[in-house]
Design a protein around this motif. Structure first.
Motif, PDB file in Angstrom:
ATOM      1  N   VAL A 146     -18.340  16.060  -7.368  1.00  0.00           N
ATOM      2  CA  VAL A 146     -18.578  16.353  -8.782  1.00  0.00           C
ATOM      3  C   VAL A 146     -17.452  17.219  -9.340  1.00  0.00           C
ATOM      4  O   VAL A 146     -16.901  16.928 -10.422  1.00  0.00           O
ATOM      5  N   VAL A 147     -17.075  18.255  -8.629  1.00  0.00           N
ATOM      6  CA  VAL A 147     -15.999  19.137  -9.104  1.00  0.00           C
ATOM      7  C   VAL A 147     -14.665  18.389  -9.119  1.00  0.00           C
ATOM      8  O   VAL A 147     -13.880  18.502 -10.070  1.00  0.00           O
ATOM      9  N   GLY A 148     -14.413  17.594  -8.078  1.00  0.00           N
ATOM     10  CA  GLY A 148     -13.160  16.834  -8.010  1.00  0.00           C
ATOM     11  C   GLY A 148     -13.037  15.826  -9.131  1.00  0.00           C
ATOM     12  O   GLY A 148     -11.991  15.734  -9.781  1.00  0.00           O
ATOM     13  N   PHE A 149     -14.100  15.054  -9.380  1.00  0.00           N
ATOM     14  CA  PHE A 149     -14.061  14.089 -10.477  1.00  0.00           C
ATOM     15  C   PHE A 149     -13.908  14.801 -11.817  1.00  0.00           C
ATOM     16  O   PHE A 149     -13.209  14.306 -12.702  1.00  0.00           O
ATOM     17  N   SER A 150     -14.538  15.942 -11.973  1.00  0.00           N
ATOM     18  CA  SER A 150     -14.407  16.685 -13.227  1.00  0.00           C
ATOM     19  C   SER A 150     -12.970  17.114 -13.455  1.00  0.00           C
ATOM     20  O   SER A 150     -12.442  16.999 -14.565  1.00  0.00           O
ATOM     21  N   ILE A 151     -12.329  17.602 -12.406  1.00  0.00           N
ATOM     22  CA  ILE A 151     -10.927  18.022 -12.535  1.00  0.00           C
ATOM     23  C   ILE A 151     -10.037  16.820 -12.831  1.00  0.00           C
ATOM     24  O   ILE A 151      -9.147  16.892 -13.698  1.00  0.00           O
ATOM     25  N   ILE A 152     -10.279  15.705 -12.159  1.00  0.00           N
ATOM     26  CA  ILE A 152      -9.459  14.507 -12.384  1.00  0.00           C
ATOM     27  C   ILE A 152      -9.643  13.984 -13.801  1.00  0.00           C
ATOM     28  O   ILE A 152      -8.667  13.630 -14.478  1.00  0.00           O
ATOM     29  N   ILE A 153     -10.868  13.953 -14.288  1.00  0.00           N
ATOM     30  CA  ILE A 153     -11.113  13.478 -15.658  1.00  0.00           C
ATOM     31  C   ILE A 153     -10.462  14.404 -16.669  1.00  0.00           C
ATOM     32  O   ILE A 153      -9.826  13.960 -17.633  1.00  0.00           O
ATOM     33  N   LEU A 154     -10.554  15.713 -16.445  1.00  0.00           N
ATOM     34  CA  LEU A 154      -9.929  16.667 -17.357  1.00  0.00           C
ATOM     35  C   LEU A 154      -8.407  16.528 -17.349  1.00  0.00           C
ATOM     36  O   LEU A 154      -7.767  16.527 -18.409  1.00  0.00           O
ATOM     37  N   LEU A 155      -7.829  16.376 -16.165  1.00  0.00           N
ATOM     38  CA  LEU A 155      -6.375  16.202 -16.092  1.00  0.00           C
ATOM     39  C   LEU A 155      -5.941  14.882 -16.717  1.00  0.00           C
ATOM     40  O   LEU A 155      -4.877  14.817 -17.359  1.00  0.00           O
ATOM     41  N   PHE A 156      -6.740  13.831 -16.572  1.00  0.00           N
ATOM     42  CA  PHE A 156      -6.392  12.563 -17.197  1.00  0.00           C
ATOM     43  C   PHE A 156      -6.454  12.668 -18.717  1.00  0.00           C
ATOM     44  O   PHE A 156      -5.627  12.087 -19.419  1.00  0.00           O
ATOM     45  N   ARG A 157      -7.412  13.413 -19.214  1.00  0.00           N
ATOM     46  CA  ARG A 157      -7.485  13.594 -20.668  1.00  0.00           C
ATOM     47  C   ARG A 157      -6.312  14.404 -21.188  1.00  0.00           C
ATOM     48  O   ARG A 157      -5.801  14.153 -22.285  1.00  0.00           O
ATOM     49  N   LEU A 158      -5.862  15.391 -20.429  1.00  0.00           N
ATOM     50  CA  LEU A 158      -4.768  16.250 -20.874  1.00  0.00           C
ATOM     51  C   LEU A 158      -3.403  15.599 -20.695  1.00  0.00           C
ATOM     52  O   LEU A 158      -2.545  15.683 -21.575  1.00  0.00           O
ATOM     53  N   ARG A 159      -3.169  14.962 -19.540  1.00  0.00           N
ATOM     54  CA  ARG A 159      -1.832  14.456 -19.188  1.00  0.00           C
ATOM     55  C   ARG A 159      -1.696  12.941 -19.231  1.00  0.00           C
ATOM     56  O   ARG A 159      -0.610  12.434 -19.066  1.00  0.00           O
ATOM     57  N   ARG A 160      -2.803  12.211 -19.374  1.00  0.00           N
ATOM     58  CA  ARG A 160      -2.804  10.752 -19.367  1.00  0.00           C
ATOM     59  C   ARG A 160      -2.277  10.170 -18.057  1.00  0.00           C
ATOM     60  O   ARG A 160      -1.679   9.114 -18.027  1.00  0.00           O
ATOM     61  N   THR A 161      -2.452  10.891 -16.977  1.00  0.00           N
ATOM     62  CA  THR A 161      -2.068  10.395 -15.664  1.00  0.00           C
ATOM     63  C   THR A 161      -2.961  11.044 -14.616  1.00  0.00           C
ATOM     64  O   THR A 161      -3.472  12.149 -14.823  1.00  0.00           O
ATOM     65  N   SER A 162      -3.164  10.324 -13.526  1.00  0.00           N
ATOM     66  CA  SER A 162      -3.882  10.912 -12.397  1.00  0.00           C
ATOM     67  C   SER A 162      -2.974  10.974 -11.173  1.00  0.00           C
ATOM     68  O   SER A 162      -3.445  11.147 -10.053  1.00  0.00           O
ATOM     69  N   ASN A 163      -1.676  10.816 -11.394  1.00  0.00           N
ATOM     70  CA  ASN A 163      -0.706  10.914 -10.310  1.00  0.00           C
ATOM     71  C   ASN A 163      -0.550  12.380  -9.919  1.00  0.00           C
ATOM     72  O   ASN A 163      -0.203  13.224 -10.745  1.00  0.00           O
ATOM     73  N   ALA A 164      -0.800  12.680  -8.665  1.00  0.00           N
ATOM     74  CA  ALA A 164      -0.798  14.079  -8.208  1.00  0.00           C
ATOM     75  C   ALA A 164       0.596  14.695  -8.273  1.00  0.00           C
ATOM     76  O   ALA A 164       0.723  15.913  -8.409  1.00  0.00           O
ATOM     77  N   ASP A 165       1.640  13.871  -8.200  1.00  0.00           N
ATOM     78  CA  ASP A 165       2.996  14.418  -8.258  1.00  0.00           C
ATOM     79  C   ASP A 165       3.388  14.857  -9.665  1.00  0.00           C
ATOM     80  O   ASP A 165       4.211  15.750  -9.837  1.00  0.00           O
ATOM     81  N   GLU A 166       2.803  14.235 -10.671  1.00  0.00           N
ATOM     82  CA  GLU A 166       3.159  14.546 -12.049  1.00  0.00           C
ATOM     83  C   GLU A 166       2.350  15.693 -12.629  1.00  0.00           C
ATOM     84  O   GLU A 166       2.656  16.178 -13.716  1.00  0.00           O
ATOM     85  N   ILE A 167       1.332  16.092 -11.953  1.00  0.00           N
ATOM     86  CA  ILE A 167       0.451  17.146 -12.465  1.00  0.00           C
ATOM     87  C   ILE A 167       0.962  18.493 -11.986  1.00  0.00           C
ATOM     88  O   ILE A 167       0.960  18.793 -10.799  1.00  0.00           O
ATOM     89  N   GLU A 168       1.403  19.302 -12.929  1.00  0.00           N
ATOM     90  CA  GLU A 168       1.918  20.626 -12.585  1.00  0.00           C
ATOM     91  C   GLU A 168       1.077  21.729 -13.184  1.00  0.00           C
ATOM     92  O   GLU A 168       1.427  22.895 -13.065  1.00  0.00           O
ATOM     93  N   ILE A 169      -0.038  21.350 -13.814  1.00  0.00           N
ATOM     94  CA  ILE A 169      -0.855  22.343 -14.505  1.00  0.00           C
ATOM     95  C   ILE A 169      -1.591  23.251 -13.519  1.00  0.00           C
ATOM     96  O   ILE A 169      -1.922  24.387 -13.844  1.00  0.00           O
ATOM     97  N   LEU A 170      -1.830  22.781 -12.277  1.00  0.00           N
ATOM     98  CA  LEU A 170      -2.557  23.585 -11.307  1.00  0.00           C
ATOM     99  C   LEU A 170      -1.652  24.500 -10.500  1.00  0.00           C
ATOM    100  O   LEU A 170      -2.137  25.334  -9.746  1.00  0.00           O
ATOM    101  N   LYS A 171      -0.338  24.334 -10.661  1.00  0.00           N
ATOM    102  CA  LYS A 171       0.571  25.217  -9.945  1.00  0.00           C
ATOM    103  C   LYS A 171       0.600  26.572 -10.624  1.00  0.00           C
ATOM    104  O   LYS A 171       0.529  26.689 -11.829  1.00  0.00           O
TER     105      LYS A 171
END
Length: 99
Positions: free
Chosen positions: A73-98
């Motif tokens: 549940v937490v993982g899907f929530s984070i993925i959905i939120l990141l997809f809404r913000l960045r329009r990608t679910s590619n882990a290499d392109e996501i730098e918001i969690l760093k």
């Protein structure tokens, strides 16, 4: 099913999950691979609980399943939120969690 076969199935699931975590770039694929690793651990708990006649392994499986459900549940929530913000679910392109 023999315990040896269940043990080898657990090793196969763990190896498949580890390969998925290390090779996938999609966050959803990584989450699914983590689920394979957790399920292989639960399978081992059930196997050793059955082999040794200890009911505590079954309780550990139930605890692990509940923790895994919460993690999904937490993982899907984070993925959905990141997809809404960045329009990608590619882990290499996501730098918001760093940090």
């Amino acid at each position: 099913m023999e315990p040896k076969a269940v043990f080898f199935l657990s090793i196969f699931l763990f190896s498949l999950g580890l390969y998925g975590v290390l090779s996938r770039r999609n966050a959803l694929g990584i989450l699914i691979s983590l689920e394979l690793i957790f399920n292989s651990a639960n399978l081992n708990f059930g196997l050793f609980s059955f082999a040794w006649g200890e009911p505590s392994g079954v309780l550990t499986i139930l605890f692990g399943i509940s923790i895994t459900a919460l993690e999904v549940v937490v993982g899907f929530s984070i993925i959905i939120l990141l997809f809404r913000l960045r329009r990608t679910s590619n882990a290499d392109e996501i730098e918001i969690l760093k940090g």
